[in-house]
Design a protein around this motif. Sequence first.
Motif, short mmCIF file in Angstrom:
data_model
loop_
_atom_site.label_atom_id
_atom_site.label_comp_id
_atom_site.label_asym_id
_atom_site.label_seq_id
_atom_site.Cartn_x
_atom_site.Cartn_y
_atom_site.Cartn_z
N TYR A 108 -7.83 6.73 5.10
CA TYR A 108 -8.75 6.44 4.00
C TYR A 108 -9.96 7.36 4.13
O TYR A 108 -10.10 8.10 5.11
N ALA A 110 -8.94 -0.10 8.52
CA ALA A 110 -9.60 1.20 8.50
C ALA A 110 -11.12 1.05 8.45
O ALA A 110 -11.84 1.75 9.17
N LEU A 111 -11.59 0.13 7.63
CA LEU A 111 -13.03 -0.10 7.51
C LEU A 111 -13.61 -0.67 8.81
O LEU A 111 -14.68 -0.25 9.26
N GLY A 151 -7.15 3.51 -2.78
CA GLY A 151 -6.29 3.37 -1.61
C GLY A 151 -6.39 4.55 -0.67
O GLY A 151 -7.34 5.34 -0.72
N PRO A 152 -5.40 4.69 0.22
CA PRO A 152 -5.44 5.77 1.21
C PRO A 152 -5.44 7.14 0.52
O PRO A 152 -4.90 7.28 -0.58
N ALA A 165 -6.64 -1.51 4.58
CA ALA A 165 -7.99 -1.07 4.21
C ALA A 165 -9.03 -1.75 5.10
O ALA A 165 -9.97 -1.10 5.57
N VAL A 179 0.83 -1.20 0.00
CA VAL A 179 0.00 0.00 0.00
C VAL A 179 0.87 1.25 0.00
O VAL A 179 0.61 2.20 -0.75
N ALA A 196 -4.71 2.77 11.22
CA ALA A 196 -5.55 2.91 10.03
C ALA A 196 -6.81 3.67 10.41
O ALA A 196 -7.44 3.36 11.43
N SER A 229 -5.80 -6.54 5.83
CA SER A 229 -5.17 -5.45 5.08
C SER A 229 -5.34 -4.16 5.86
O SER A 229 -6.17 -4.08 6.78
N LEU A 238 -15.08 2.07 1.32
CA LEU A 238 -13.91 2.92 1.15
C LEU A 238 -13.87 3.48 -0.26
O LEU A 238 -14.24 2.78 -1.22
N ALA A 289 -10.38 6.20 8.84
CA ALA A 289 -11.22 6.55 7.69
C ALA A 289 -12.11 7.72 8.07
O ALA A 289 -12.74 7.72 9.13
N ALA A 323 -14.34 7.01 3.56
CA ALA A 323 -15.42 6.04 3.35
C ALA A 323 -16.74 6.76 3.16
O ALA A 323 -17.01 7.77 3.81
#
Length: 184
Positions: free
Chosen positions: A137, A97-98, A116-117, A94, A10, A56, A92, A112, A58, A139
Motif C-alpha cells: 500500500y 499495513a497501516l 487498495g494496494p 489494509a 482484496v 502487508a 484486514s 492509506l 506501506a 500512505a
Amino acid sequence: MSLYDDAVRVLKEFPAPAPDSPGTDEQEGLRQAYLDHLAAHPDGLWKACGAGHLTASALVVDPARERVLLTLHRKLGMWLQMGGHCEQGDGSLAAAALREATEESGIGGLTLLPGGPVRLDRHPIPPPCHWHFDVQYAALAPAGSVAAISEESLDLRWFGYDEVAGVADTSVVRLLAAARARLG
C-alpha cells in the motif's frame, strides 16, 4: 469478515495496471499466484506457513508528496518501506499495513491512499519459510509528523523521489513508481 476472506477479496479486486503499462502481466501473474497460494494454504497469512505467507506493507509519503520515508531494516540491512507480518488482531490487510507503517515509522495519523494496494511483490526469504507475498500500500503522513526509529530499524530517513533508486532495491523503486501513479 475474517482476515483470510479480506485477503481473497482484496486480491480479487486488486487494480492491475492499465493493459499497456509496464508490469501489467507480472502484477496479474502475482495476483493469481497469491490467490493460488491462499487456496492451497488456509494458513497462508501466517508466519508459521512453511510454503510462505502474505505480508502487508506501506510506503509512507510526506504531505508535500515529494519524499518517502524508508527504514534501514535491522535484520536485512536494506532501505525498505514499512511492513511486516499479519497478526491475529488485524481485521484486514489494509489494517495490517497501516499498523506496521505506524509502528515502524512512529507516525500517528497515517492514511492509506484510496483504491487498495498499489503493488504486489513476492520475494524469497530464509528458511523455515520460503516466500513473502507482500501486499503493498501507500500512505500519506499528516502535516507536521515526526518519525521515530523503532526497534526493527537501524535508521529511518526521508528520501526525495529521485534519491530512492540510489539507496533501495528495485522492489522499492517499483513501489514508489506505483504510488506516484496512484497519487496522480
